[in-house]
Scaffold this active site. Structure first.
Site, PDB file in Angstrom:
ATOM      1  N   ASP A  26      -5.958  -7.480   2.994  1.00 42.24           N
ATOM      2  CA  ASP A  26      -5.010  -6.457   2.936  1.00 42.24           C
ATOM      3  C   ASP A  26      -3.988  -6.545   4.251  1.00 42.24           C
ATOM      4  O   ASP A  26      -4.476  -7.196   5.098  1.00 42.24           O
ATOM      5  CB  ASP A  26      -5.566  -5.096   2.394  1.00 42.24           C
ATOM      6  CG  ASP A  26      -4.391  -4.043   2.229  1.00 42.24           C
ATOM      7  OD1 ASP A  26      -3.997  -4.248   0.940  1.00 42.24           O
ATOM      8  OD2 ASP A  26      -3.918  -3.341   2.957  1.00 42.24           O
ATOM      9  N   SER A  27      -2.830  -6.192   4.040  1.00 39.52           N
ATOM     10  CA  SER A  27      -2.162  -5.836   5.223  1.00 39.52           C
ATOM     11  C   SER A  27      -2.650  -5.016   6.155  1.00 39.52           C
ATOM     12  O   SER A  27      -2.408  -5.064   7.165  1.00 39.52           O
ATOM     13  CB  SER A  27      -0.577  -5.465   4.790  1.00 39.52           C
ATOM     14  OG  SER A  27      -0.581  -4.021   4.038  1.00 39.52           O
ATOM     15  N   CYS A  64      -4.124  -6.654  -2.122  1.00 41.56           N
ATOM     16  CA  CYS A  64      -2.601  -5.941  -1.620  1.00 41.56           C
ATOM     17  C   CYS A  64      -1.862  -6.550  -2.744  1.00 41.56           C
ATOM     18  O   CYS A  64      -1.633  -7.577  -2.890  1.00 41.56           O
ATOM     19  CB  CYS A  64      -2.431  -6.711  -0.143  1.00 41.56           C
ATOM     20  SG  CYS A  64      -0.593  -6.199   0.327  1.00 41.56           S
ATOM     21  N   GLU A 108      -0.756   5.702   6.667  1.00 41.13           N
ATOM     22  CA  GLU A 108      -0.882   4.972   7.870  1.00 41.13           C
ATOM     23  C   GLU A 108      -0.953   6.139   9.134  1.00 41.13           C
ATOM     24  O   GLU A 108      -1.632   6.023  10.025  1.00 41.13           O
ATOM     25  CB  GLU A 108      -0.093   4.028   8.125  1.00 41.13           C
ATOM     26  CG  GLU A 108      -0.212   2.610   7.251  1.00 41.13           C
ATOM     27  CD  GLU A 108      -1.167   1.676   7.574  1.00 41.13           C
ATOM     28  OE1 GLU A 108      -1.391   1.414   8.800  1.00 41.13           O
ATOM     29  OE2 GLU A 108      -1.811   0.997   6.646  1.00 41.13           O
ATOM     30  N   CYS A 123      -0.189   0.164  -5.447  1.00 37.78           N
ATOM     31  CA  CYS A 123      -0.434  -0.144  -4.283  1.00 37.78           C
ATOM     32  C   CYS A 123      -1.596   0.626  -3.535  1.00 37.78           C
ATOM     33  O   CYS A 123      -1.985   1.532  -3.804  1.00 37.78           O
ATOM     34  CB  CYS A 123       0.748   0.684  -3.248  1.00 37.78           C
ATOM     35  SG  CYS A 123       0.733   0.451  -1.436  1.00 37.78           S
ATOM     36  N   HIS A 144      -2.793   1.750  -0.898  1.00 38.57           N
ATOM     37  CA  HIS A 144      -2.546   2.751   0.074  1.00 38.57           C
ATOM     38  C   HIS A 144      -2.596   4.136  -0.824  1.00 38.57           C
ATOM     39  O   HIS A 144      -2.906   5.147  -0.308  1.00 38.57           O
ATOM     40  CB  HIS A 144      -1.550   2.822   0.990  1.00 38.57           C
ATOM     41  CG  HIS A 144      -1.649   1.963   2.258  1.00 38.57           C
ATOM     42  ND1 HIS A 144      -1.759   0.677   2.066  1.00 38.57           N
ATOM     43  CD2 HIS A 144      -1.588   2.213   3.363  1.00 38.57           C
ATOM     44  CE1 HIS A 144      -1.741   0.057   3.286  1.00 38.57           C
ATOM     45  NE2 HIS A 144      -1.833   1.002   4.482  1.00 38.57           N
TER      46      HIS A 144
HETATM   47  N1  DGL Z   1      -1.402  -1.864   0.354  1.00 43.27           N
HETATM   48  C1  DGL Z   1      -0.485  -2.814   0.159  1.00 43.27           C
HETATM   49  C2  DGL Z   1      -0.030  -2.979  -1.468  1.00 43.27           C
HETATM   50  O1  DGL Z   1      -0.883  -2.700  -2.257  1.00 43.27           O
HETATM   51  C3  DGL Z   1       1.009  -2.500   0.855  1.00 43.27           C
HETATM   52  C4  DGL Z   1       1.075  -1.630   2.223  1.00 43.27           C
HETATM   53  C5  DGL Z   1       2.235  -2.435   2.990  1.00 43.27           C
HETATM   54  O2  DGL Z   1       3.033  -2.119   2.859  1.00 43.27           O
HETATM   55  O3  DGL Z   1       1.944  -3.201   4.009  1.00 43.27           O
HETATM   56  O4  DGL Z   1       0.979  -3.212  -1.902  1.00 43.27           O
END
Ligand code: DGL
Length: 273
Positions: free
Chosen positions: A10-11, A73, A158, A192, A194
């Site tokens: 993941d990022s 991600c 975050e 996403c 997050h």
């Molecule tokens: N968690 C990432 C996703 O599923 C994105 C987070 C980021 O912008 O780095 O897209």
């Protein structure tokens, strides 16, 4: 004995919401997690940047012995997966596999709506790529998909502001926006990794009767069926219930925040690219 953990990328922290479900569903496997926190967020980065960072990470997983890597991600899945599968994998190692989260989600999301109207909430990168529009149309052409980019949501998570009044404002704003574009939406996809951390706020501002879908369980079920259908890969994956976590960011920050996403204490190791 093979020593081949399943790689989960993941990022940053978000993929831990997916890993949590993978571990709950398939606890016997070994997992290697990498969060590219030093270069996150990916949501507003160009195609070239997301592709270069994701490819570098995939190569790292391969060097660690992984034969199977999951891009947990959406942004990396939307912007880098296909190019890596088509252009890089044949020369890197044709026996290894890289999977994403958009296709498995698109394969089942149509079964979850009654009204056949779905809303997709994601980062700017995921929404602009139109990957969900294209993938869902392949499996459920009759379904109307409406998208909404929520650029502030990743940073709210975050920065640990997921329970703040700023989160109230932003979550209400984007839920109202997407529902005003299509009042028949009965299913909202959190596209996403997050966003599950904002689930309480999202529920608070979503009218009753609208289903909210996170991807963790979907991806875990899809991995079970992938491993059942690909025995040659399944036998390579080692099964000692070991987990290792790496971050390109600050290890102490990672350890402090990661438990919120993973639901258990994490002791991460540092990776410098
Ligand atoms: N968690 C990432 C996703 O599923 C994105 C987070 C980021 O912008 O780095 O897209």
């Amino acid at each position: 004995m093979s020593n081949q953990p399943i790689g989960v990328f993941d990022s940053g922290y978000g993929g831990l919401t997916i890993l949590k479900e993978l571990v709950a569903t398939l606890p016997e496997y070994d997992y290697l997690y990498l969060g590219d926190n030093a270069r996150a967020p990916y949501g507003d980065k160009t195609f070239e940047e997301v592709y270069a960072y994701t490819l570098q990470s995939v190569e790292w997983f391969f060097k660690q012995g992984c034969s199977l890597v999951i891009l947990a991600c959406n942004t990396a899945s939307a912007k880098a997966l296909r190019t890596i599968q088509q252009n890089n994998l044949p020369s890197l190692d044709p026996n290894k596999r890289v999977l994403g989260v958009i296709r498995p989600t698109s394969e089942v999301i149509g079964q979850l709506t009654q009204s056949k109207h779905i809303g997709v909430l994601g980062t700017q990168g995921t929404i602009k790529s139109e990957s969900y529009l294209l993938e869902i149309a392949k499996f459920f052409p009759e379904i109307k998909v409406t998208q909404e980019a929520c650029p502030e949501w990743v940073s709210l998570v975050e920065k640990n502001l997921y329970a703040s009044t700023e989160a109230d404002y932003s979550v209400k704003y984007h839920i109202d926006e997407i529902l005003s574009k299509d009042a028949k939406i009965d299913t909202l996809l959190l596209a996403c990794t997050h966003y599950p951390i904002l689930i309480n706020k999202i529920k608070q501002f979503t009218p009753a009767g609208i289903r909210i879908i996170s991807q963790g369980e979907i991806v875990a079920k899809s991995l079970i069926s992938y491993l059942n259908n690909h025995k040659e890969m399944e036998t390579k994956c080692s099964k000692m219930s070991k987990k290792r976590f790496f971050t390109t960011g600050d290890v102490e920050d990672f350890n402090e925040h990661a438990s919120l996403f993973f639901g258990a204490e994490i002791v991460a190791e540092k990776l410098i690219f």
